[in-house]
Scaffold this active site. Structure first.
Site, PDB file in Angstrom:
ATOM      1  CG  ASP A   3      -0.317   0.122   2.707  1.00 41.46           C
ATOM      2  OD1 ASP A   3       0.559  -0.844   2.680  1.00 41.46           O
ATOM      3  OD2 ASP A   3      -0.711   1.004   3.371  1.00 41.46           O
ATOM      4  CD  GLU A  20       3.934   1.561   7.092  1.00 41.37           C
ATOM      5  OE1 GLU A  20       4.591   1.765   8.009  1.00 41.37           O
ATOM      6  OE2 GLU A  20       3.704   2.264   5.965  1.00 41.37           O
TER       7      GLU A  20
END
Length: 450
Positions: A92, A157
């Site tokens: 991500d 994250e």
């Protein structure tokens, strides 16, 4: 195994690494359904799963975490009785922000002046590609790893939602390892191999200030009527002293960093500090950026300049990000920050502080055999002495793993040197960092535990 053979194998793989990174950067895998379609994250997770399955991770799956993201976790077996090395990265990325500030489209990998530009090119898709390149180099030379390898690629994250940390506690067997290589930091400068041994934790809050029942005319009521924006500015001004040190009541702020120093001239260049503008705070740069608390105002809600009226604002808000060094409890720091904001309110205005996410700081041990082997591999790959540095950012997973596996060695490495401008417009990666780090990781995976 020779370093030069691995170096040649990795160099031959760099065109493939660039293509992989281009495909990954094109996926707008921002874990925020309010602004980006979740299909983009799902596609990135499936890409990662397929890529590592092709590299011998037959036992691999995308596991949904309790924050709704998918963590790609798999295992590639090594020799019987060999130690296990866990390789971490995340797929991500941060939102691109104002795309007008980019020199090229953020979701198109673009080469300029020898660097590869794109959102996630460094943080952290460049590290993901580095892991793949290291494994492929070993395969190209028909060399087996001397260890069992576990891959963990996280999908949230950047949001700090905590899904992977919760999964660590719920299913620890997925993460058990002797050595953990967290590829989400980087060298202090291009070509200078660095292992990060310290991470600051974080404690976020949003402070809301209310002073009036509604907006009123500044000409009619200005003077005695309390301005919520002015009250908020007053409160925020108490968070730093005249030298710029963070001054949250009750929070220690005189710690010292004992590792490599951060040259002030380099810091100024890395941070883009304008000529004539002073750095804030006292102590060495390393003290301030790695060992002491730092509060940042990351957002303010108040009337914008364009379209503003001659009116007194009834309310205003700010979002604060407090970074805390190892040895500081982030929850306690958040409580101290809340109390400080409430006590600093002028004129009896109403103050409401809403706590957000916290993340624990982390400090690694550097005395184990894994660190020794990794240090040697980095030194050989880069042809330079390895340094140990801190990191101002937070990676909550490190603390979760250290808590669950106290005997595991956790080392932080990566391609994210200061010129990468992670989280900012024009994020980029130096492909030489992907190449050199892949050589080092291949060396480590091929020799540690042998």
């Amino acid at each position: 195994m020779t370093t030069e053979k691995l170096r040649r194998a990795v160099r031959d793989l760099m065109p493939r690494a660039r293509q992989d990174l281009a495909e990954l950067v094109a996926m707008r895998s921002v874990a925020d359904e309010r602004a980006f379609p979740p299909e983009e994250c799902e596609a990135a997770a499936q890409w990662v799963l397929g890529a590592f399955r092709d590299e011998g991770f037959a036992d691999i799956e995308a596991i949904e975490t309790d924050d709704g993201s998918a963590a790609v976790i798999g295992r590639r077996p090594g020799p019987q009785g060999a130690p296990t090395v866990l390789l971490y990265c995340h797929y991500d990325v941060q939102p691109p922000g104002d795309e007008e500030l980019w020199g090229s489209p953020p979701f198109t990998l673009t080469e300029r002046d020898g660097r590869w530009y794109g959102r996630g090119a460094a943080d952290c898709k460049g590290n993901l590609v580095m892991h793949l390149t290291a494994l492929r180099a070993l395969d190209a030379l028909e060399l087996d790893t001397s260890v069992n390898v576990t891959i963990v690629a996280e999908g949230s994250e950047e949001t700090g939602a905590g899904g992977l940390e919760h999964l660590v506690r719920a299913r620890p067997e997925l993460f058990a390892a002797d050595v953990v290589l967290v590829a989400d930091t980087g060298n202090t400068e291009v070509g200078r191999p660095t292992i990060t041994t310290s991470l600051r934790g974080m404690a976020n809050v949003v402070v809301h200030v209310t002073a009036l029942a509604g907006e009123v005319h500044s000409g009619v009521f200005g003077g005695p009527a309390p301005d919520a924006v002015a009250a908020l500015v007053h409160i925020l001004a108490t968070l730093h002293d005249t030298e710029g040190n963070t001054t949250v009541n009750g929070l220690a702020r005189e710690q010292f960093w004992g590792g490599v120093e951060y040259d002030e001239k380099r810091f100024r260049a890395d941070a883009g500090v304008l000529d004539g503008v002073e750095l804030i705070g006292t102590g060495s740069v390393a003290d301030r950026v790695w060992a002491r608390p730092a509060v940042t105002i990351v957002g303010i809600d108040c009337p914008p300049v364009v379209g503003s009226a001659a009116a007194i604002s009834p309310s205003a808000s700010a979002r604060l990000n407090l970074r805390v060094p190892p040895g500081t409890d982030p929850i306690r720091a958040q409580e101290l920050l809340t109390a400080h904001l409430e006590a600093a309110a002028p004129w009896g205005v109403c103050v409401k502080v809403v706590p957000e996410a916290t993340g624990s700081p982390f400090s690694a041990s550097t005395t184990g055999p894994g660190f020794a082997a990794l240090t040697s591999a980095l030194g050989q790959a880069y042809g330079a002495e390895v340094g140990f540095a801190g990191q101002g950012g937070s990676i909550p997973l490190c603390s979760a793993l250290a808590e669950q596996f106290p005997d595991a060695e956790i080392a932080l490495i990566g391609v994210e040197e200061p010129l990468c401008r992670i989280h900012a417009p024009d994020e980029s990666v130096d492909p030489n960092e992907i190449e050199a780090l892949a050589v080092a990781e291949a060396l480590f995976l091929g020799t540690y535990g042998a």
